[in-house]
Design an enzyme around this catalytic site. Structure first.
Site, PDB file in Angstrom:
ATOM      1  N   TYR A 175      13.488   8.108   3.770  1.00  0.00           N
ATOM      2  CA  TYR A 175      12.417   8.832   3.074  1.00  0.00           C
ATOM      3  C   TYR A 175      12.894  10.158   2.480  1.00  0.00           C
ATOM      4  O   TYR A 175      12.076  11.022   2.166  1.00  0.00           O
ATOM      5  CB  TYR A 175      11.235   9.063   4.024  1.00  0.00           C
ATOM      6  CG  TYR A 175      10.482   7.790   4.323  1.00  0.00           C
ATOM      7  CD1 TYR A 175       9.673   7.196   3.354  1.00  0.00           C
ATOM      8  CD2 TYR A 175      10.591   7.167   5.560  1.00  0.00           C
ATOM      9  CE1 TYR A 175       8.988   6.022   3.614  1.00  0.00           C
ATOM     10  CE2 TYR A 175       9.902   5.995   5.832  1.00  0.00           C
ATOM     11  CZ  TYR A 175       9.106   5.426   4.861  1.00  0.00           C
ATOM     12  OH  TYR A 175       8.430   4.254   5.125  1.00  0.00           O
TER      13      TYR A 175
ATOM     14  N   THR B 197      -2.161   2.814  -1.838  1.00  0.00           N
ATOM     15  CA  THR B 197      -1.613   3.593  -0.729  1.00  0.00           C
ATOM     16  C   THR B 197      -2.712   4.177   0.141  1.00  0.00           C
ATOM     17  O   THR B 197      -2.640   4.127   1.369  1.00  0.00           O
ATOM     18  CB  THR B 197      -0.707   4.723  -1.265  1.00  0.00           C
ATOM     19  OG1 THR B 197       0.344   4.134  -2.029  1.00  0.00           O
ATOM     20  CG2 THR B 197      -0.113   5.540  -0.143  1.00  0.00           C
TER      21      THR B 197
ATOM     22  N   ARG C 102      -4.001  -3.115   3.206  1.00  0.00           N
ATOM     23  CA  ARG C 102      -4.352  -1.734   3.543  1.00  0.00           C
ATOM     24  C   ARG C 102      -5.861  -1.552   3.720  1.00  0.00           C
ATOM     25  O   ARG C 102      -6.290  -0.798   4.588  1.00  0.00           O
ATOM     26  CB  ARG C 102      -3.770  -0.774   2.513  1.00  0.00           C
ATOM     27  CG  ARG C 102      -2.252  -0.670   2.647  1.00  0.00           C
ATOM     28  CD  ARG C 102      -1.656   0.225   1.598  1.00  0.00           C
ATOM     29  NE  ARG C 102      -0.244   0.471   1.838  1.00  0.00           N
ATOM     30  CZ  ARG C 102       0.612   0.767   0.890  1.00  0.00           C
ATOM     31  NH1 ARG C 102       0.209   0.868  -0.377  1.00  0.00           N
ATOM     32  NH2 ARG C 102       1.880   0.992   1.175  1.00  0.00           N
TER      33      ARG C 102
ATOM     34  N   GLU D 202      16.498  -0.154  -1.235  1.00  0.00           N
ATOM     35  CA  GLU D 202      15.879  -0.218   0.091  1.00  0.00           C
ATOM     36  C   GLU D 202      16.368  -1.421   0.886  1.00  0.00           C
ATOM     37  O   GLU D 202      16.617  -1.310   2.093  1.00  0.00           O
ATOM     38  CB  GLU D 202      14.347  -0.239  -0.055  1.00  0.00           C
ATOM     39  CG  GLU D 202      13.810   1.069  -0.586  1.00  0.00           C
ATOM     40  CD  GLU D 202      12.316   1.095  -0.815  1.00  0.00           C
ATOM     41  OE1 GLU D 202      11.772   2.196  -0.918  1.00  0.00           O
ATOM     42  OE2 GLU D 202      11.685   0.019  -0.877  1.00  0.00           O
TER      43      GLU D 202
ATOM     44  N   ARG E 117       2.888  -5.501  -4.026  1.00  0.00           N
ATOM     45  CA  ARG E 117       2.050  -4.322  -4.196  1.00  0.00           C
ATOM     46  C   ARG E 117       0.568  -4.710  -4.351  1.00  0.00           C
ATOM     47  O   ARG E 117      -0.315  -4.016  -3.864  1.00  0.00           O
ATOM     48  CB  ARG E 117       2.551  -3.474  -5.362  1.00  0.00           C
ATOM     49  CG  ARG E 117       3.948  -2.886  -5.033  1.00  0.00           C
ATOM     50  CD  ARG E 117       4.403  -1.831  -5.966  1.00  0.00           C
ATOM     51  NE  ARG E 117       3.669  -0.597  -5.837  1.00  0.00           N
ATOM     52  CZ  ARG E 117       3.826   0.300  -4.850  1.00  0.00           C
ATOM     53  NH1 ARG E 117       4.676   0.057  -3.875  1.00  0.00           N
ATOM     54  NH2 ARG E 117       3.132   1.412  -4.850  1.00  0.00           N
TER      55      ARG E 117
ATOM     56  N   ASN F 215      -0.936   3.279   7.148  1.00  0.00           N
ATOM     57  CA  ASN F 215      -1.536   2.299   6.249  1.00  0.00           C
ATOM     58  C   ASN F 215      -0.894   0.917   6.363  1.00  0.00           C
ATOM     59  O   ASN F 215      -0.961   0.114   5.457  1.00  0.00           O
ATOM     60  CB  ASN F 215      -1.559   2.813   4.806  1.00  0.00           C
ATOM     61  CG  ASN F 215      -0.183   3.046   4.239  1.00  0.00           C
ATOM     62  OD1 ASN F 215       0.828   2.678   4.829  1.00  0.00           O
ATOM     63  ND2 ASN F 215      -0.127   3.675   3.077  1.00  0.00           N
TER      64      ASN F 215
ATOM     65  N   HIS G  38       4.664  -0.780   3.950  1.00  0.00           N
ATOM     66  CA  HIS G  38       5.391  -0.115   2.864  1.00  0.00           C
ATOM     67  C   HIS G  38       5.936  -1.219   1.981  1.00  0.00           C
ATOM     68  O   HIS G  38       6.343  -2.275   2.470  1.00  0.00           O
ATOM     69  CB  HIS G  38       6.562   0.707   3.422  1.00  0.00           C
ATOM     70  CG  HIS G  38       7.585   1.045   2.371  1.00  0.00           C
ATOM     71  ND1 HIS G  38       7.493   2.164   1.577  1.00  0.00           N
ATOM     72  CD2 HIS G  38       8.704   0.386   1.966  1.00  0.00           C
ATOM     73  CE1 HIS G  38       8.530   2.193   0.744  1.00  0.00           C
ATOM     74  NE2 HIS G  38       9.268   1.120   0.955  1.00  0.00           N
TER      75      HIS G  38
ATOM     76  N   LYS H 289       4.554  -1.326   9.366  1.00  0.00           N
ATOM     77  CA  LYS H 289       4.686  -0.024  10.012  1.00  0.00           C
ATOM     78  C   LYS H 289       4.231  -0.030  11.480  1.00  0.00           C
ATOM     79  O   LYS H 289       3.576  -0.974  11.930  1.00  0.00           O
ATOM     80  CB  LYS H 289       3.887   1.012   9.218  1.00  0.00           C
ATOM     81  CG  LYS H 289       4.440   1.275   7.820  1.00  0.00           C
ATOM     82  CD  LYS H 289       3.601   2.320   7.110  1.00  0.00           C
ATOM     83  CE  LYS H 289       4.157   2.648   5.736  1.00  0.00           C
ATOM     84  NZ  LYS H 289       3.344   3.696   5.074  1.00  0.00           N
TER      85      LYS H 289
END
Length: 140
Positions: A51, A93, A104, A128, A87, A114, A117, A11
């Site tokens: 999104y 998150t 994160r 995606e 993950r 954070n 994604h 991000k």
């Protein structure tokens, strides 16, 4: 164990702080291969569509503004149980809830900023990935 693909975004908060290499090193150390990658400035239309599942939520407009605030690194990751592996290395998150040593926990500035994604299921990963990558842009 199944070899699968997942989708990842580094991000704007992380690209602004030049964390791309450190994040990718953690992904690779977790057994994930980067088989597709591009750096891109998302347009408002791209972010809104990507999104769209969150469109009715109060944070949607802030999320779109954040995701268009600077360049992102879009990636296709491949490996054993890639969705779960990604993950795990990303962490929760909310960085306050993330385990020590996760991306994160170590790099996030906030719950919104954070740093990364990642897809939450193989089905969403396929959706995606196809949103941002043509098949010819992915190599194994």
């Amino acid at each position: 164990m199944a070899i699968e693909r997942t989708f990842s975004i580094i991000k704007p908060d992380a690209t602004r702080r030049n964390l791309t290499g450190q994040i990718n090193a953690r992904l690779e150390a977790a057994g994930l291969r980067i088989v597709g990658q591009k750096r891109k400035q998302l347009t408002e239309a791209e972010a809104k569509a990507f999104y769209a599942v969150h469109a009715a939520r109060p944070f949607y407009n802030d999320l779109v503004a954040f995701m268009t605030s600077g360049p992102v690194v879009l990636q296709v990751l491949e490996g054993e149980n890639a969705v779960a592996a990604n993950r795990e290395v990303m962490g929760a998150t909310n960085p306050a809830d993330a385990a020590d040593g996760t991306i994160r926990k170590d790099f996030a500035e906030s719950i919104e900023a954070n740093s990364v994604h990642g897809s939450d299921s193989p089905e969403n990963a396929a959706i995606e990935i196809s949103y941002f990558f043509a098949g010819c842009e992915i190599t194994s």
